[in-house]
Design a protein around this motif. Structure first.
Motif, PDB file in Angstrom:
ATOM      1  N   MET A 126       0.807  -1.056   0.111  1.00  0.00           N
ATOM      2  CA  MET A 126      -0.029   0.058   0.113  1.00  0.00           C
ATOM      3  C   MET A 126       1.002   1.215   0.083  1.00  0.00           C
ATOM      4  N   THR A 127       1.242   1.801  -1.203  1.00  0.00           N
ATOM      5  CA  THR A 127       2.334   2.755  -1.308  1.00  0.00           C
ATOM      6  C   THR A 127       1.597   4.087  -1.256  1.00  0.00           C
ATOM      7  N   GLU A 128       0.159   4.510  -0.777  1.00  0.00           N
ATOM      8  CA  GLU A 128      -0.507   5.722  -0.622  1.00  0.00           C
ATOM      9  C   GLU A 128       0.259   6.547  -0.038  1.00  0.00           C
ATOM     10  N   TYR A 129       0.216   7.847  -0.516  1.00  0.00           N
ATOM     11  CA  TYR A 129       1.081   9.201   0.107  1.00  0.00           C
ATOM     12  C   TYR A 129       0.434   9.542   1.562  1.00  0.00           C
ATOM     13  N   ASN A 130      -0.797   9.399   1.331  1.00  0.00           N
ATOM     14  CA  ASN A 130      -1.587   9.918   2.581  1.00  0.00           C
ATOM     15  C   ASN A 130      -1.872   8.579   3.536  1.00  0.00           C
ATOM     16  N   ARG A 131      -1.182   8.475   4.706  1.00  0.00           N
ATOM     17  CA  ARG A 131      -1.033   7.212   5.254  1.00  0.00           C
ATOM     18  C   ARG A 131      -1.809   7.317   6.738  1.00  0.00           C
ATOM     19  N   PHE A 132      -2.480   6.465   7.142  1.00  0.00           N
ATOM     20  CA  PHE A 132      -3.177   6.307   8.520  1.00  0.00           C
ATOM     21  C   PHE A 132      -2.848   4.934   8.908  1.00  0.00           C
ATOM     22  N   SER A 133      -1.895   4.577   9.606  1.00  0.00           N
ATOM     23  CA  SER A 133      -1.399   3.055   9.890  1.00  0.00           C
ATOM     24  C   SER A 133      -2.496   2.265  10.668  1.00  0.00           C
ATOM     25  N   LYS A 134      -3.256   3.025  11.745  1.00  0.00           N
ATOM     26  CA  LYS A 134      -4.227   2.293  12.316  1.00  0.00           C
ATOM     27  C   LYS A 134      -5.232   1.592  11.322  1.00  0.00           C
ATOM     28  N   GLY A 135      -5.768   2.575  10.052  1.00  0.00           N
ATOM     29  CA  GLY A 135      -6.386   1.806   9.291  1.00  0.00           C
ATOM     30  C   GLY A 135      -5.833   0.991   8.455  1.00  0.00           C
ATOM     31  N   ILE A 136      -4.670   1.148   7.950  1.00  0.00           N
ATOM     32  CA  ILE A 136      -3.940   0.108   6.951  1.00  0.00           C
ATOM     33  C   ILE A 136      -3.787  -1.242   7.801  1.00  0.00           C
ATOM     34  N   PHE A 137      -3.317  -1.152   9.135  1.00  0.00           N
ATOM     35  CA  PHE A 137      -3.146  -2.488   9.703  1.00  0.00           C
ATOM     36  C   PHE A 137      -4.555  -3.326   9.715  1.00  0.00           C
ATOM     37  N   SER A 138      -5.657  -2.620   9.892  1.00  0.00           N
ATOM     38  CA  SER A 138      -6.856  -3.311   9.968  1.00  0.00           C
ATOM     39  C   SER A 138      -7.272  -3.583   8.478  1.00  0.00           C
ATOM     40  N   TRP A 139      -6.946  -2.753   7.462  1.00  0.00           N
ATOM     41  CA  TRP A 139      -7.549  -2.831   6.162  1.00  0.00           C
ATOM     42  C   TRP A 139      -6.791  -4.297   5.612  1.00  0.00           C
ATOM     43  N   VAL A 140      -5.660  -4.176   5.674  1.00  0.00           N
ATOM     44  CA  VAL A 140      -4.873  -5.420   4.992  1.00  0.00           C
ATOM     45  C   VAL A 140      -5.630  -6.856   5.485  1.00  0.00           C
ATOM     46  N   GLY A 141      -6.246  -6.925   6.538  1.00  0.00           N
ATOM     47  CA  GLY A 141      -6.721  -8.010   7.075  1.00  0.00           C
ATOM     48  C   GLY A 141      -5.834  -8.875   7.844  1.00  0.00           C
ATOM     49  N   PHE A 142      -5.689 -10.265   7.941  1.00  0.00           N
ATOM     50  CA  PHE A 142      -4.809 -11.174   8.489  1.00  0.00           C
ATOM     51  C   PHE A 142      -5.431 -11.427  10.029  1.00  0.00           C
ATOM     52  N   LYS A 143      -5.207 -12.535  10.450  1.00  0.00           N
ATOM     53  CA  LYS A 143      -5.858 -12.657  11.886  1.00  0.00           C
ATOM     54  C   LYS A 143      -4.723 -12.051  13.096  1.00  0.00           C
ATOM     55  N   THR A 144      -5.650 -11.290  13.781  1.00  0.00           N
ATOM     56  CA  THR A 144      -5.128 -10.276  14.579  1.00  0.00           C
ATOM     57  C   THR A 144      -5.692 -10.572  16.220  1.00  0.00           C
ATOM     58  N   LYS A 145      -4.870 -10.430  16.965  1.00  0.00           N
ATOM     59  CA  LYS A 145      -5.340 -10.433  18.424  1.00  0.00           C
ATOM     60  C   LYS A 145      -4.906  -9.366  19.076  1.00  0.00           C
ATOM     61  N   TYR A 146      -5.704  -8.763  20.055  1.00  0.00           N
ATOM     62  CA  TYR A 146      -5.404  -7.332  20.766  1.00  0.00           C
ATOM     63  C   TYR A 146      -5.038  -7.748  22.000  1.00  0.00           C
ATOM     64  N   LEU A 147      -4.029  -7.422  22.695  1.00  0.00           N
ATOM     65  CA  LEU A 147      -3.823  -7.373  24.312  1.00  0.00           C
ATOM     66  C   LEU A 147      -3.975  -6.112  24.891  1.00  0.00           C
ATOM     67  N   PRO A 148      -4.893  -6.090  25.923  1.00  0.00           N
ATOM     68  CA  PRO A 148      -5.039  -4.803  26.656  1.00  0.00           C
ATOM     69  C   PRO A 148      -3.900  -4.580  27.639  1.00  0.00           C
ATOM     70  N   TYR A 149      -3.519  -3.331  27.898  1.00  0.00           N
ATOM     71  CA  TYR A 149      -2.658  -2.781  29.052  1.00  0.00           C
ATOM     72  C   TYR A 149      -3.036  -1.506  29.562  1.00  0.00           C
ATOM     73  N   LYS A 150      -2.422  -1.402  30.726  1.00  0.00           N
ATOM     74  CA  LYS A 150      -2.968   0.129  31.129  1.00  0.00           C
ATOM     75  C   LYS A 150      -1.865   1.172  30.891  1.00  0.00           C
ATOM     76  N   ASN A 151      -2.451   2.497  30.637  1.00  0.00           N
ATOM     77  CA  ASN A 151      -1.604   3.493  30.032  1.00  0.00           C
ATOM     78  C   ASN A 151      -0.414   3.739  31.044  1.00  0.00           C
ATOM     79  N   ARG A 152       0.600   3.989  30.326  1.00  0.00           N
ATOM     80  CA  ARG A 152       2.066   4.349  30.629  1.00  0.00           C
ATOM     81  C   ARG A 152       2.371   5.750  30.523  1.00  0.00           C
ATOM     82  N   GLU A 153       3.139   6.397  31.461  1.00  0.00           N
ATOM     83  CA  GLU A 153       3.585   7.654  31.207  1.00  0.00           C
ATOM     84  C   GLU A 153       4.850   7.464  30.527  1.00  0.00           C
ATOM     85  N   ARG A 154       5.296   8.741  29.795  1.00  0.00           N
ATOM     86  CA  ARG A 154       6.613   8.676  28.966  1.00  0.00           C
ATOM     87  C   ARG A 154       7.744   8.593  29.909  1.00  0.00           C
ATOM     88  N   VAL A 155       8.841   7.930  29.660  1.00  0.00           N
ATOM     89  CA  VAL A 155       9.843   7.935  30.396  1.00  0.00           C
ATOM     90  C   VAL A 155      10.742   9.284  30.603  1.00  0.00           C
TER      91      VAL A 155
END
Length: 312
Positions: free
Chosen positions: A176-205
């Motif tokens: 997907m070589t488009e100039y305007n990129r939105f990775s969260k959408g691209i990761f989902s659009w290409v498909g493939f079997k995906t599992k999401y792991l939840p975690y608590k928010n962390r502060e920057r180090v």
């Protein structure tokens, strides 16, 4: 032993880079399940990020690599540049500020290695936004609700870019070589079997984030424009509704004039209000159309997504 290539975008992160490398090296040493190949991408930083990456690469030239852009092209371009260089069996995408927990990489690796579920990608999603600006949190949560109602490409609420992917999925993303990129959408659009792991928010180090409300808003608009045509449909619906309403109003005025030829025209305030309302709808519709035309304009020029100044 398999290798995980880690793509790490960096923009003004001089304080975080060595802390990140130490944390990742600790995870690798303690578990001894995989090798790591780092691809740091300096996205036109204005601080000492470039110098820190050069020094780190000299110390650990067998596993650390970096790309330095000629200017700031944005995180999306940095991700794409890093993905173009990876060589490992698996590829991880991470932020350098350690808000993405390095220790989760072990579980993600084990899940991809397992034959039980046959996953192609293990992603992460934040369970909460503790410590984040409440206004930004509200609009971020609202964005996920809006885009998932408007687009057929579904995005998990709170999903992060932090994920571990197979080579096959990485190749699909690179196609997907488009100039305007939105990775969260691209990761989902290409498909493939995906599992999401939840975690608590962390502060920057260390350091401060380069994201602010307006940058996040622009990024959200990019996501909506890239993955749904509903705003254009909205403009069409509004135009049709007001056209029908105006025809009905014209018919009503003609009938009233026939029934009562001496009737006078009243309600100038309401008429001005309606004119302003219709004018506002027209400008909104033109603005929506302009967003799509602007994206098309950038695509057809075929400019490079990024320009590399130095790579090692």
């Amino acid at each position: 032993m398999k290798t995980i290539s880690v793509v790490v975008p960096c923009y003004n992160e001089e304080e975080s880079i060595e802390l990140y490398y130490e944390a990742m090296n600790k995870v690798k040493t303690e578990n001894n399940k995989f090798n790591l190949e780092y691809w740091f991408v300096d996205d036109g930083s204005h601080d000492r990020t470039y110098q820190v990456l050069r020094d780190l690469q000299k110390k650990h030239s067998d596993e650390v690599h970096y790309i330095s852009f000629s200017r700031n092209f944005g995180k999306e371009s940095a991700l794409y540049a890093g993905l173009n260089e990876v060589t490992g069996e698996y590829t991880a995408v991470m932020d350098v500020d350690l808000q993405d927990p390095p220790e989760m990489l072990v579980k993600m690796f084990d899940m991809l290695e397992s034959d039980e579920d046959d996953y192609d990608c293990i992603g992460t999603a934040r369970m909460d936004r503790e410590g984040e600006n409440p206004i930004i949190s509200f609009f971020s949560n609202s964005f996920y609700g809006v885009i998932n109602k408007m687009s057929q490409t579904k995005i998990i609420p709170g999903a992060r870019d932090y994920r571990l992917m197979t080579r096959q999925m990485v190749n699909a993303i690179l196609s997907m070589t488009e100039y305007n990129r939105f990775s969260k959408g691209i990761f989902s659009w290409v498909g493939f079997k995906t599992k999401y792991l939840p975690y608590k928010n962390r502060e920057r180090v260390a350091g401060t984030t380069s994201w602010n409300f307006w940058k996040l808003l622009k990024y959200a608009i990019t996501g909506i424009v890239d993955f749904t045509e509903r705003p254009l449909m909205f403009a069409t619906w509004m135009g049709s509704a007001f056209s029908i309403a105006s025809v009905i109003a014209i018919i009503a005025i003609i009938i009233r004039k026939i029934i009562n030829p001496t009737s006078s025209v009243n309600g100038w305030s309401s008429m001005v209000t309606l004119i302003l309302l219709i004018g506002g709808i027209q400008l909104l519709s033109i603005g929506i159309l302009g967003e799509y035309i602007g994206k098309i304009f950038l695509e057809v020029k075929k400019r490079p997504i990024y320009i590399i100044k130095e790579k090692k």
